[in-house]
Design a protein around this motif. Structure first.
Motif, short mmCIF file in Angstrom:
data_model
loop_
_atom_site.label_atom_id
_atom_site.label_comp_id
_atom_site.label_asym_id
_atom_site.label_seq_id
_atom_site.Cartn_x
_atom_site.Cartn_y
_atom_site.Cartn_z
N ASP A 194 0.80 -1.23 0.00
CA ASP A 194 0.00 0.00 0.00
C ASP A 194 0.84 1.27 0.00
O ASP A 194 0.36 2.32 -0.44
N ALA A 195 2.05 1.21 0.50
CA ALA A 195 2.89 2.40 0.51
C ALA A 195 3.09 2.95 -0.90
O ALA A 195 3.11 4.17 -1.11
N PHE A 196 3.21 2.07 -1.88
CA PHE A 196 3.38 2.53 -3.26
C PHE A 196 2.09 3.20 -3.77
O PHE A 196 2.14 4.27 -4.38
N THR A 197 0.96 2.57 -3.50
CA THR A 197 -0.30 3.18 -3.90
C THR A 197 -0.44 4.57 -3.28
O THR A 197 -0.81 5.53 -3.96
N HIS A 198 -0.14 4.66 -2.00
CA HIS A 198 -0.31 5.92 -1.29
C HIS A 198 0.59 7.01 -1.86
O HIS A 198 0.14 8.13 -2.13
N HIS A 199 1.86 6.71 -2.04
CA HIS A 199 2.79 7.76 -2.45
C HIS A 199 2.66 8.12 -3.93
O HIS A 199 2.86 9.28 -4.31
N PHE A 200 2.30 7.15 -4.78
CA PHE A 200 1.96 7.51 -6.16
C PHE A 200 0.77 8.47 -6.17
O PHE A 200 0.74 9.45 -6.92
N MET A 201 -0.22 8.18 -5.33
CA MET A 201 -1.40 9.04 -5.25
C MET A 201 -1.03 10.43 -4.76
O MET A 201 -1.46 11.45 -5.33
N MET A 202 -0.23 10.50 -3.71
CA MET A 202 0.12 11.81 -3.14
C MET A 202 0.85 12.67 -4.16
O MET A 202 0.57 13.88 -4.29
N GLU A 203 1.78 12.08 -4.90
CA GLU A 203 2.50 12.86 -5.92
C GLU A 203 1.56 13.33 -7.02
O GLU A 203 1.66 14.46 -7.49
N TYR A 204 0.65 12.48 -7.44
CA TYR A 204 -0.31 12.85 -8.48
C TYR A 204 -1.20 14.00 -8.00
O TYR A 204 -1.45 14.96 -8.74
N VAL A 205 -1.66 13.91 -6.77
CA VAL A 205 -2.54 14.95 -6.23
C VAL A 205 -1.81 16.29 -6.15
O VAL A 205 -2.35 17.34 -6.54
N LYS A 206 -0.59 16.27 -5.66
CA LYS A 206 0.18 17.51 -5.55
C LYS A 206 0.45 18.14 -6.90
O LYS A 206 0.50 19.37 -7.04
#
Length: 365
Positions: A214-226
């Motif tokens: 899940d860490a990959f899902t989370h951090h890919f998402m955070m970068e996309y959102v930013k």
């Protein structure tokens, strides 16, 4: 003149189907799911029978130091510190069946694809969604519906740990960008962090074939959102279900708390960003429940497992009254998430068949 009036009336009716008066503060919605997280842990913390069972826990004493307390409220705060400090005071939480608050799947399957279809489309489809196979979803989701509205076009995205999500969201038909399974960040403007995540994901494959950590899902998402400031985002964290199937209760608890902290990080970013602060709502739920009796059914779910259709739901945002943990008799369903998300964005969600009703208590009237 008569034909003109009829045309105007038809246009007005059509527009009314897709939009309603936007007198809410919410401009952005994040729909977030845990895969197969039981309501029992959410509301009671670590299970007394499981935390001391060496069949499911490698280091019993160590795990008890982290998560155990005699009082259930203390246990749940140890397991979900963000939920019980922030959402329980500023949002709403449903599904504690010990208090009479019930949330259920409307579908009769009680496993992942049917649950995610119900969450995202707003209705159960047991006739066509009856397996976890990689079949493009014949149903349009609220993500696709919102993305088809001019003001939200290109502002919808999906992220998931499970590699079936491009099919559940039907990325090919909907045109919605989906990063799931072991997919990498793509595009010509990747950040240094995205490039590093792409590399790291290859080097840390995780223990399951179709589900990344899940860490990959989370951090890919955070970068996309930013980088892209999307308006409607779907995020699915998947580890809790896989650790449970593996019979590793210690890892199930650790994953649940990590996900609580991932959501805390997202919420803190939302509060710090002018694009999101005071105008963003989180809707959080799960795709299915798990068994409790006999004890070993905590590893399982599906229509044959008692309790597999018992779930939970929560919300926090500028239009959601701070009811905290709802402690009164009531019944909500998984199929209500989609219409609630659309309503918060100022849209009247329509689909065929008719989606579940908006959760009115989550939205200020």
């Amino acid at each position: 003149m008569k034909n003109t009036l009829l045309l105007i009336a038809g246009l007005a009716a059509s527009l009314g189907t897709f939009a309603q008066k936007k007198d809410l503060k919410t401009e952005n919605v994040f729909i977030i799911t845990f895969d197969g997280l039981r309501w029992q842990e959410l509301y009671g913390g670590a299970d007394a029978e499981l935390i001391g069972d060496k069949d499911y826990v490698e280091n019993v004493e160590g795990l008890k130091k982290e998560f155990w307390a005699e009082d259930a409220k203390t246990r749940r705060e140890k397991l979900f510190p963000f939920f019980w400090s922030e959402i329980a005071t500023k949002g709403q939480m449903y599904g504690n069946r010990n208090e009479g608050s019930k949330v259920n799947c409307a579908n009769g399957m009680w496993f992942s694809y049917p649950g995610y279809n119900e969450i995202l489309s707003g209705f159960a489809d047991d006739n066509r969604i009856s397996s976890n196979d990689k079949i493009p979803n014949p149903n349009k989701t609220v993500l696709e519906f919102v993305n088809n509205q001019p003001q939200y076009k290109g502002k919808v995205a999906g992220f998931g740990s499970w590699d079936v999500f491009p099919y559940i969201i039907n990325a090919e038909r909907s045109g919605i960008p989906v990063n799931a399974g072991f997919m990498k960040a793509t595009g010509s403007t990747l950040t240094d962090r995205e490039k590093f995540l792409n590399q790291l994901q290859d080097e840390i494959p995780g223990p399951w074939g179709g589900v990344r950590l899940d860490a990959f899902t989370h951090h890919f998402m955070m970068e996309y959102v930013k980088k892209n400031n999307p308006r409607l985002v779907y995020i699915s964290y998947g580890e809790t279900d896989d650790w449970a199937h593996d019979g590793e209760y210690d890892e199930y608890l650790h994953s649940a708390r990590r996900t609580d902290q991932f959501i805390k990080e997202l919420w803190q970013y939302i509060q710090s960003s002018p694009k999101y602060t005071d105008k963003t709502t989180l809707l959080i739920t799960t795709d299915h429940g798990r068994g409790t009796v006999p004890k070993d059914t905590w590893r399982s779910h599906g229509s044959q497992v008692e309790g597999g259709g018992e779930i939970w739901m929560m919300a926090i945002g500028p239009d959601t009254p701070a009811l905290g943990e709802v402690k009164q008799d009531g019944q909500l369903y998984q199929n209500q998430v989609a219409a609630t998300a659309a309503t918060l964005l100022g849209l009247k969600y329509v689909n065929t068949p008719e989606p579940g009703a908006v959760v009115g208590s989550m939205i200020t009237k």
